[in-house]
Enzyme design. Sequence first.
Site, PDB file in Angstrom:
ATOM      1  N   HIS A   1      11.217 -10.495 -28.213  1.00 35.09           N
ATOM      2  CA  HIS A   1      12.697 -10.003 -27.833  1.00 35.09           C
ATOM      3  C   HIS A   1      12.659 -10.189 -26.187  1.00 35.09           C
ATOM      4  O   HIS A   1      11.641  -9.549 -25.444  1.00 35.09           O
ATOM      5  CB  HIS A   1      12.409  -8.433 -28.037  1.00 35.09           C
ATOM      6  CG  HIS A   1      12.574  -8.114 -29.208  1.00 35.09           C
ATOM      7  ND1 HIS A   1      12.292  -6.580 -29.877  1.00 35.09           N
ATOM      8  CD2 HIS A   1      12.813  -8.599 -30.510  1.00 35.09           C
ATOM      9  CE1 HIS A   1      12.326  -6.761 -31.275  1.00 35.09           C
ATOM     10  NE2 HIS A   1      12.626  -7.719 -31.584  1.00 35.09           N
TER      11      HIS A   1
ATOM     12  N   MET B   1       9.117  -1.668 -28.335  1.00 31.72           N
ATOM     13  CA  MET B   1       9.967  -0.403 -28.563  1.00 31.72           C
ATOM     14  C   MET B   1      10.501  -0.616 -30.113  1.00 31.72           C
ATOM     15  O   MET B   1      10.814  -1.723 -30.613  1.00 31.72           O
ATOM     16  CB  MET B   1      10.952   0.047 -27.510  1.00 31.72           C
ATOM     17  CG  MET B   1      10.279   0.276 -26.108  1.00 31.72           C
ATOM     18  SD  MET B   1      11.696   0.597 -24.937  1.00 31.72           S
ATOM     19  CE  MET B   1      12.469  -0.863 -24.538  1.00 31.72           C
TER      20      MET B   1
ATOM     21  N   SER C   1       7.651  -7.200 -28.017  1.00 29.75           N
ATOM     22  CA  SER C   1       8.709  -6.962 -27.311  1.00 29.75           C
ATOM     23  C   SER C   1       8.090  -6.417 -26.086  1.00 29.75           C
ATOM     24  O   SER C   1       7.432  -7.279 -25.420  1.00 29.75           O
ATOM     25  CB  SER C   1       9.492  -5.653 -28.230  1.00 29.75           C
ATOM     26  OG  SER C   1      10.532  -5.555 -27.232  1.00 29.75           O
TER      27      SER C   1
ATOM     28  N   ASP D   1      11.190  -2.624 -35.354  1.00 32.52           N
ATOM     29  CA  ASP D   1      11.288  -4.084 -35.806  1.00 32.52           C
ATOM     30  C   ASP D   1       9.752  -4.895 -36.055  1.00 32.52           C
ATOM     31  O   ASP D   1       8.987  -4.421 -35.296  1.00 32.52           O
ATOM     32  CB  ASP D   1      12.099  -4.960 -34.756  1.00 32.52           C
ATOM     33  CG  ASP D   1      12.535  -6.549 -35.385  1.00 32.52           C
ATOM     34  OD1 ASP D   1      12.680  -6.617 -36.440  1.00 32.52           O
ATOM     35  OD2 ASP D   1      12.581  -7.321 -34.329  1.00 32.52           O
TER      36      ASP D   1
END
Length: 194
Positions: free
Chosen positions: A43, A133, A17, A136
């Site tokens: 992401h 962050m 991410s 996940d």
Amino acid sequence: MENAAPPNRTIVVIGSSTGGPRTLETIFSRFPLVDAAIIIVQHMPLYINSSLCRHLAKTTQMEVGIAEDGDPVEHGTIYVAPSDVHLKLVGNRTIRLFNDEKVQFVRPSIDVAMTSLEKSSGDRFAGVILSGMGSDGAQGIRHIKSIGGATLAQALRTCAIHAMPRAAFETGKVDQMLPPEGIREQIIRIARTA
């Protein structure tokens, strides 16, 4: 005449991410062609998809492309999950994209991709969690370890944001915490010993 069994696959799923694209460029810098399929779940907003693929393609001998629904999972290829849809693997052989609710506030979800892998006597797996962050990927790491796969996470000191690799580490299922260069070497080793 019986059909031949499908060839074995080595599948590496990398989740990242915030801070991930730079880490991915380091991992795939001078990355050789290896006997594995690599799925990247990053992401990112949709407009970044193509540029990430272009950057990675310049650094590695692997084929790099945005995953499409129905793509076969082939060795020597890096598949980048497109934004705004989930990616899963069906029978460890076929990529499926689907529009479902966000998981842990994100879509695509690293957990969705990793937990879609199915235990197989012939296939080998690795899961990698990079900077980002949230949490996940933690569930996915648990799953990959449960089916006999190798599990790696980015060393916290090298992360832009260390929440995701920390969450993975806190599952107790991460084999090694490594800097990007160490992750590169481990992926190459896993693929070459398949």
